[in-house]
Write an enzyme that holds these catalytic residues in place. Structure first.
Site, mmCIF file in Angstrom:
data_model
loop_
_atom_site.group_PDB
_atom_site.id
_atom_site.type_symbol
_atom_site.label_atom_id
_atom_site.label_comp_id
_atom_site.label_asym_id
_atom_site.label_seq_id
_atom_site.Cartn_x
_atom_site.Cartn_y
_atom_site.Cartn_z
ATOM 1 N N HIS A 1 0.834 -1.216 0.000
ATOM 2 C CA HIS A 1 0.000 0.000 0.000
ATOM 3 C C HIS A 1 0.867 1.263 0.000
ATOM 4 O O HIS A 1 0.536 2.276 0.620
ATOM 5 C CB HIS A 1 -0.947 0.017 1.201
ATOM 6 C CG HIS A 1 -1.870 -1.150 1.277
ATOM 7 N ND1 HIS A 1 -3.054 -1.210 0.577
ATOM 8 C CD2 HIS A 1 -1.772 -2.331 1.949
ATOM 9 C CE1 HIS A 1 -3.655 -2.366 0.822
ATOM 10 N NE2 HIS A 1 -2.893 -3.072 1.645
ATOM 11 N N ASN B 1 -9.809 -3.809 1.352
ATOM 12 C CA ASN B 1 -9.436 -3.721 -0.058
ATOM 13 C C ASN B 1 -10.684 -3.481 -0.901
ATOM 14 O O ASN B 1 -11.796 -3.432 -0.379
ATOM 15 C CB ASN B 1 -8.751 -5.012 -0.523
ATOM 16 C CG ASN B 1 -7.315 -5.129 -0.037
ATOM 17 O OD1 ASN B 1 -6.627 -4.133 0.154
ATOM 18 N ND2 ASN B 1 -6.859 -6.355 0.159
ATOM 19 N N TYR C 1 0.185 -5.292 11.563
ATOM 20 C CA TYR C 1 -0.072 -3.928 11.098
ATOM 21 C C TYR C 1 0.404 -2.869 12.093
ATOM 22 O O TYR C 1 1.132 -1.950 11.714
ATOM 23 C CB TYR C 1 -1.553 -3.760 10.736
ATOM 24 C CG TYR C 1 -1.823 -4.110 9.293
ATOM 25 C CD1 TYR C 1 -1.481 -5.376 8.803
ATOM 26 C CD2 TYR C 1 -2.393 -3.214 8.411
ATOM 27 C CE1 TYR C 1 -1.699 -5.713 7.475
ATOM 28 C CE2 TYR C 1 -2.618 -3.550 7.087
ATOM 29 C CZ TYR C 1 -2.267 -4.798 6.626
ATOM 30 O OH TYR C 1 -2.478 -5.116 5.313
#
Length: 501
Positions: free
Chosen positions: A55, A128, A338
């Site tokens: 990303h 997404n 993350y």
């Protein structure tokens, strides 16, 4: 007329000699004491923080989420507490495998991440533009991403790496068909849907839990590039999606999405045909219809891209009371990875950056670390329990216990009794796609697989073709013909072999 501002160093010292370095004579060497020169160059050397591993290139905007339908029967989350309730949001769209300097029209999934600034904390949907993904176990994630990056020898993108991985992991087929269709090249971010992709949970006021999937349906209509149009746009404007988003919002054509959920009870989950927590599968809409929740609108472009878009950090671990996790293995892996990625890229205090900061109360015992820019807890204790502060535990936020299906910990084969990688991709090809979509899908796959090279070329192509035949005979036949491969040979091999993965 605005008041003039004097030039200063970063520490606030007024500075006059901006254009010329301090030297010994007009042609002499520069003095070390020219502090501003060194401050400016040192800052310049550090302007680029590490780009996201995935990303990397994205666009973002602020907006609002408004509840239009009561779903309090499923969740006690305050964001959904009443019809008409508004919550501020920040949304970041992105290409996934591409790099920060890549083209917005690359064939790639698109990130669709939302940060809801709720009074119970920030809630992130780090999703997404597709309802599924390539893998169903997080141990495969880094290896998959490596195939989307650069070959360690040539430093070039490699169709061989990509298709080798796909052919050895047929669980990727559902997402591969989406990626290789025109949905893999959206025209603009506001012309695509968004998905939480994973299965999450919702908890009501009586501590009852249901399983949910989150959907955001574009109200602008789906619009995609063909492969040829996407490649042409690379030569016209690498930043097409970024520029387009800025322009439509500044013209006040505010993009909107309808927020919807699917709901599955625990009893339904136990007898569902597929593992409902498998990221490579969808829940059929006929069995689990979409339920309206609200409208998300984007209406403000950040005044400073780096401050808000580049420094924004999303994590599926960030849920709020009334919303929880599931046993989705890839989700479980992302809960740790993350936030860890953000600590590496932005520092341990990344949630103090304005775009990431909860606008309501944050009370804990985390102190110090790089870039501590808050009050650092002031003079309050940095330990617990203590006799001095007034931080209390609110038992009203306690979640119900989760019943696990086993008390045996082991390394289980992710595909044991769950190895149907072909039914859902087959339905996508035969039912969800029209003739135009199917034609472009085949052309895009053929074009990509023609890039496979090296001594294993034939092995990789034939292995992947076997998967396509198992998805749909017409799909396999069309791709094989496009690649100049004997159809009968592949069909016989596909029918004969039962490949173990």
């Amino acid at each position: 007329m605005s008041k003039e501002k004097k030039l200063t160093t970063a520490s606030g010292r007024a500075y006059t000699e901006f254009d010329n370095s301090q030297t010994v004579g007009p042609r002499g060497p520069i003095l070390l004491q020219d502090y501003f020169l060194h401050e400016d160059m040192a800052h310049f050397n550090r302007e680029r923080i590490p780009e996201r591993v995935v990303h990397a290139k994205g666009s973002g905007a602020f907006g609002t989420f408004t509840v239009t339908n009561d779903i309090s029967q499923y969740t006690r989350a305050k964001i959904f507490s009443k019809v008409g309730k508004e919550t501020k949001v920040f949304v970041r769209f992105s290409i996934v495998g591409g790099e920060k300097g890549g083209a917005d029209s690359e064939r790639d999934p698109r990130g669709f991440a939302i940060k809801f600034y709720t009074e119970d904390g920030n809630w992130d949907i780090a999703g997404n533009n597709t309802p599924v993904f390539f893998i169903k176990d997080p141990k495969k994630f880094s290896h998959f991403i490596h195939t989307q990056k650069r070959d360690p020898k040539t430093n070039c993108k490699s169709p061989t790496m990509m298709w080798d991985f796909f052919s050895l992991n047929p669980e990727s087929l559902h997402q591969v068909l989406i990626l290789m269709s025109d949905r893999g090249t959206p025209f603009a971010y506001q012309n695509m849907d968004g998905f939480g992709s994973h299965t999450f949970s919702m908890i009501d006021k009586d501590n009852r839990r249901v399983w949910v999937k989150f959907h955001l349906k574009t109200m602008q209509g789906i619009k995609n590039f063909t492969n040829a149009q996407a490649n042409e746009m690379k030569g016209i404007d690498l930043d097409h999606a970024q520029r387009n988003l800025v322009e439509v919002i500044e013209k006040k054509n505010f993009p909107k999405w309808a927020f919807k959920i699917q709901v599955m009870t625990d009893d339904q989950a136990k007898i569902f045909k597929w593992n409902p927590f498998d990221l490579t599968k969808v829940w059929p809409h006929k069995e689990f219809p979409l339920i309206d929740v609200g409208i998300m609108e984007l209406n403000v472009i950040p005044e400073n891209y780096f401050r808000d878009v580049e420094q924004s950090a999303f994590a599926p671990a960030h849920v709020v009371d009334g919303i929880g996790y599931s046993s989705d293995k890839v989700l479980q892996g992302r809960l740790l990875s993350y936030p860890d990625a953000h600590r590496y890229r932005l520092g341990v205090n990344f949630e103090q950056i304005p775009v990431n900061k909860c606008p309501y109360a944050v009370n804990n015992y985390q102190r110090d670390g790089y870039m501590q820019v808050g009050d650092n807890g002031g003079s309050d204790p940095n330990y617990r329990p203590n006799s001095f502060d007034d931080i209390v535990v609110d038992e009203n936020y306690k979640e119900p216990s989760m019943i696990l299906e086993s008390n045996i910990a082991d390394w289980y084969d992710r595909n044991e009794n769950d190895n149907d990688h072909y039914s859902q991709p087959g339905l996508l090809f035969s039912k969800a796609m029209n003739d135009y979509d199917r034609h472009n899908l085949v052309a895009n796959i053929v074009g990509s697989m023609k890039g496979i090279s090296g001594e294993k070329k034939e092995l990789i192509i034939n292995r992947q073709l076997c998967h396509f035949f198992r998805v749909n005979e017409n799909l396999g036949t069309a791709i094989a013909k496009g690649l100049g491969v004997d159809v009968q040979t592949i069909m016989k091999e596909s029918m004969r072999e039962s490949v173990a993965f």
